[in-house]
Design a protein around this motif. Structure first.
Motif, PDB file in Angstrom:
ATOM      1  N   TYR A  33      -0.123   0.068 -17.104  1.00 19.97           N
ATOM      2  CA  TYR A  33      -0.994  -0.661 -17.689  1.00 19.97           C
ATOM      3  C   TYR A  33      -0.775  -1.988 -19.204  1.00 19.97           C
ATOM      4  N   ARG A  34      -0.868  -0.820 -19.876  1.00 15.58           N
ATOM      5  CA  ARG A  34      -0.719  -1.066 -21.267  1.00 15.58           C
ATOM      6  C   ARG A  34       0.613  -1.938 -21.191  1.00 15.58           C
ATOM      7  N   ILE A  35       1.522  -1.110 -20.963  1.00 12.61           N
ATOM      8  CA  ILE A  35       2.585  -2.135 -21.371  1.00 12.61           C
ATOM      9  C   ILE A  35       2.920  -3.600 -20.361  1.00 12.61           C
ATOM     10  N   LYS A  36       2.072  -3.771 -19.346  1.00 15.03           N
ATOM     11  CA  LYS A  36       2.188  -4.620 -19.005  1.00 15.03           C
ATOM     12  C   LYS A  36       1.349  -5.408 -18.719  1.00 15.03           C
ATOM     13  N   MET A  37       0.414  -5.192 -19.206  1.00 17.33           N
ATOM     14  CA  MET A  37      -0.539  -6.066 -19.400  1.00 17.33           C
ATOM     15  C   MET A  37      -1.107  -6.421 -20.432  1.00 17.33           C
ATOM     16  N   GLY A  38      -0.632  -5.378 -21.533  1.00 16.42           N
ATOM     17  CA  GLY A  38      -0.753  -6.092 -22.987  1.00 16.42           C
ATOM     18  C   GLY A  38      -2.502  -5.488 -23.688  1.00 16.42           C
ATOM     19  N   ARG A  39      -3.219  -4.670 -22.614  1.00 16.08           N
ATOM     20  CA  ARG A  39      -4.052  -4.181 -22.872  1.00 16.08           C
ATOM     21  C   ARG A  39      -4.659  -3.401 -21.950  1.00 16.08           C
ATOM     22  N   TRP A  40      -5.251  -1.565 -23.266  1.00 15.32           N
ATOM     23  CA  TRP A  40      -6.247  -0.554 -22.100  1.00 15.32           C
ATOM     24  C   TRP A  40      -6.888  -0.970 -20.310  1.00 15.32           C
ATOM     25  N   GLY A  41      -7.001  -0.027 -19.804  1.00 19.89           N
ATOM     26  CA  GLY A  41      -7.653  -0.661 -18.534  1.00 19.89           C
ATOM     27  C   GLY A  41      -8.210   0.584 -18.216  1.00 19.89           C
ATOM     28  N   ASN A  42      -9.606  -0.098 -17.631  1.00 20.77           N
ATOM     29  CA  ASN A  42     -10.628   0.698 -17.302  1.00 20.77           C
ATOM     30  C   ASN A  42     -10.579   1.480 -15.748  1.00 20.77           C
ATOM     31  N   PHE A  43     -10.545   2.807 -15.179  1.00 18.71           N
ATOM     32  CA  PHE A  43      -9.764   2.842 -13.621  1.00 18.71           C
ATOM     33  C   PHE A  43     -11.402   3.507 -13.299  1.00 18.71           C
ATOM     34  N   LYS A  44     -12.029   4.080 -13.795  1.00 22.49           N
ATOM     35  CA  LYS A  44     -13.697   4.706 -13.711  1.00 22.49           C
ATOM     36  C   LYS A  44     -14.202   3.795 -13.738  1.00 22.49           C
ATOM     37  N   HIS A  45     -14.577   2.686 -13.847  1.00 23.05           N
ATOM     38  CA  HIS A  45     -15.515   1.431 -14.280  1.00 23.05           C
ATOM     39  C   HIS A  45     -14.464  -0.023 -14.504  1.00 23.05           C
ATOM     40  N   PRO A  46     -13.902   0.217 -13.465  1.00 23.33           N
ATOM     41  CA  PRO A  46     -13.291  -1.404 -13.523  1.00 23.33           C
ATOM     42  C   PRO A  46     -13.949  -2.337 -13.113  1.00 23.33           C
ATOM     43  N   GLU A  47     -13.475  -3.731 -13.782  1.00 24.74           N
ATOM     44  CA  GLU A  47     -14.306  -4.588 -13.402  1.00 24.74           C
ATOM     45  C   GLU A  47     -13.165  -6.280 -13.102  1.00 24.74           C
ATOM     46  N   ARG A  48     -12.133  -5.549 -13.553  1.00 28.12           N
ATOM     47  CA  ARG A  48     -11.324  -6.747 -13.511  1.00 28.12           C
ATOM     48  C   ARG A  48     -10.364  -6.284 -12.342  1.00 28.12           C
ATOM     49  N   LEU A  49      -9.343  -7.138 -11.184  1.00 28.11           N
ATOM     50  CA  LEU A  49      -8.814  -6.746 -10.194  1.00 28.11           C
ATOM     51  C   LEU A  49      -8.023  -5.794 -10.656  1.00 28.11           C
ATOM     52  N   SER A  50      -6.796  -6.311 -11.321  1.00 26.57           N
ATOM     53  CA  SER A  50      -5.679  -5.778 -12.162  1.00 26.57           C
ATOM     54  C   SER A  50      -6.618  -4.618 -12.436  1.00 26.57           C
ATOM     55  N   GLU A  51      -7.575  -4.009 -12.920  1.00 24.85           N
ATOM     56  CA  GLU A  51      -8.058  -2.980 -12.303  1.00 24.85           C
ATOM     57  C   GLU A  51      -8.847  -2.211 -11.676  1.00 24.85           C
ATOM     58  N   LYS A  52      -9.073  -2.789 -10.672  1.00 29.36           N
ATOM     59  CA  LYS A  52      -9.669  -2.190  -9.080  1.00 29.36           C
ATOM     60  C   LYS A  52      -8.124  -1.643  -8.628  1.00 29.36           C
ATOM     61  N   LEU A  53      -7.280  -2.806  -8.474  1.00 26.39           N
ATOM     62  CA  LEU A  53      -6.325  -2.395  -7.808  1.00 26.39           C
ATOM     63  C   LEU A  53      -5.620  -0.699  -7.849  1.00 26.39           C
ATOM     64  N   GLN A  54      -5.987  -0.529  -9.317  1.00 30.19           N
ATOM     65  CA  GLN A  54      -5.178   0.800  -9.899  1.00 30.19           C
ATOM     66  C   GLN A  54      -5.792   1.695  -9.657  1.00 30.19           C
ATOM     67  N   SER A  55      -7.195   1.497  -9.921  1.00 28.22           N
ATOM     68  CA  SER A  55      -8.210   2.512  -9.178  1.00 28.22           C
ATOM     69  C   SER A  55      -8.095   2.383  -7.638  1.00 28.22           C
ATOM     70  N   TYR A  56      -7.355   2.090  -6.415  1.00 29.68           N
ATOM     71  CA  TYR A  56      -7.031   1.609  -5.745  1.00 29.68           C
ATOM     72  C   TYR A  56      -5.949   2.902  -5.246  1.00 29.68           C
ATOM     73  N   LYS A  57      -5.537   2.317  -5.641  1.00 30.31           N
ATOM     74  CA  LYS A  57      -3.701   3.303  -5.172  1.00 30.31           C
ATOM     75  C   LYS A  57      -4.707   4.424  -5.791  1.00 30.31           C
ATOM     76  N   LEU A  58      -5.481   5.088  -6.583  1.00 26.37           N
ATOM     77  CA  LEU A  58      -5.743   6.314  -7.322  1.00 26.37           C
ATOM     78  C   LEU A  58      -6.811   6.833  -5.959  1.00 26.37           C
ATOM     79  N   TYR A  59      -7.784   6.035  -5.578  1.00 25.68           N
ATOM     80  CA  TYR A  59      -8.310   7.168  -4.921  1.00 25.68           C
ATOM     81  C   TYR A  59      -8.716   6.413  -3.610  1.00 25.68           C
ATOM     82  N   TYR A  60      -8.382   5.140  -2.969  1.00 28.97           N
ATOM     83  CA  TYR A  60      -8.722   4.370  -1.914  1.00 28.97           C
ATOM     84  C   TYR A  60      -7.642   5.440  -0.671  1.00 28.97           C
ATOM     85  N   HIS A  61      -7.551   6.626  -0.262  1.00 27.51           N
ATOM     86  CA  HIS A  61      -6.029   6.838   0.568  1.00 27.51           C
ATOM     87  C   HIS A  61      -6.350   6.887   2.245  1.00 27.51           C
ATOM     88  N   ASN A  62      -6.287   5.890   2.896  1.00 33.24           N
ATOM     89  CA  ASN A  62      -6.730   5.445   4.061  1.00 33.24           C
ATOM     90  C   ASN A  62      -4.756   5.914   4.543  1.00 33.24           C
TER      91      ASN A  62
END
Length: 300
Positions: A33-62
């Motif tokens: 995320y840091r390399i591609k987006m140019g900033r650090w992401g917050n995946f525990k308390h995400p606000e942006r869609l780009s952050e939330k989709l990383q959280s989706y990878k980590l926490y939603y396992h259907n």
């Protein structure tokens, strides 16, 4: 940082990622995320869609997601939803490209591997007579080899064995050289919220955003906007209903559909568009679209 300019060879980039597979997903996604987006992401308390989709990878396992990302298995999912009529014609499924009976295939078709995403591993064959069969077989078999899960997309872990499928080639009757228009419907908790329309894919790819009531949204993402707005499809409501049905099992999924001469065809289900690293211009849309995904449904 434009890492592709620093390491120009895709093979080298994938080789590096393969060597780094031991790094936990949570750590690797932060680094990417840091390399591609140019900033650090917050995946525990995400606000942006780009952050939330990383959280989706980590926490939603259907486990249903494993079925939906496989280009053959997803056909069963669509049928079970009562939407068999939107599937393109299927001409065969093979474990090895050498088993394909090309004589039995129509003059035009699509060949793809079941494990490709984002348009990867897809071969359009508009005229079989011009096809180099030996080269095609060799190329497809190489694509059957499971590659590294570069973006750590959970849905692609533990999927079915990759196979090759042949399907109907959809043609734009008015502009065959352009490719068919692709309607990508972003759905949150079973509710379509906005639509991306890709057009002129082969002669100057353009991409426009629309609300579900077909108001143009002034945002850029990967490809330039088309200055001439697309007319609202007459069967827009039907497309939105299809998207509702196919998205109801997930907090988020992008339902990709084709609309050819007023007939709707299923494309694919996409859980992590651009691997979640979506760069919008203006950047404010990353937050605006992020408001649509309620992470409390899968993050405790």
């Amino acid at each position: 940082m434009d890492y592709k300019k620093i390491i120009k060879s895709q093979n080298i980039r994938f080789g590096i990622l393969k060597c780094l597979q031991w790094i936990p997903d949570s750590v690797m996604l932060h680094l990417q995320y840091r390399i591609k987006m140019g900033r650090w992401g917050n995946f525990k308390h995400p606000e942006r869609l780009s952050e939330k989709l990383q959280s989706y990878k980590l926490y939603y396992h259907n486990p249903i997601m494993h079925i939906c990302v496989d280009k053959q298995d997803v056909r069963t999912y669509v049928k079970e939803k009562g939407l068999k009529h939107i599937l393109v014609d299927s001409y065969g499924v093979w474990d090895n490209a050498a088993l394909i009976d090309f004589n039995s295939l129509p003059n035009s078709f699509v060949l793809k591997t079941t494990n490709g995403g984002g348009g990867l591993n897809v071969l359009l064959v508009p005229d079989k007579k011009k096809l180099d069969i030996e080269a095609t077989v060799n190329s497809l078999n190489k694509k059957l080899i499971r590659g590294v899960n570069a973006a750590r997309e959970w849905a692609y872990y533990n999927t079915s064995k990759p196979r090759i499928i042949a399907e109907q080639l959809l043609i734009n009757p008015e502009k065959p050289e352009c490719g068919v228009e692709d309607f990508k419907i972003f759905c949150f908790n079973g509710s379509p919220q906005f639509i991306i329309v890709d057009k002129d894919r082969f002669i100057g790819h353009k991409r426009n955003f629309y609300t579900t009531d077909w108001r143009r949204i002034d945002v850029d993402y990967e490809y330039p906007q088309d200055t001439s707005s697309l007319l609202q499809p007459e069967n827009l409501d039907e497309m939105l209903e299809v998207a509702r049905i196919l998205s109801t099992d997930f907090p988020f999924v992008r339902v990709d559909l084709y609309n050819v001469s007023g007939k709707i065809y299923f494309g694919e289900l996409t859980f992590y568009p651009s691997a979640g690293y979506m760069k919008f211009t203006p950047d404010a849309f990353d937050l605006q679209f992020g408001d649509m995904l309620d992470c409390s449904t899968f993050m405790k």
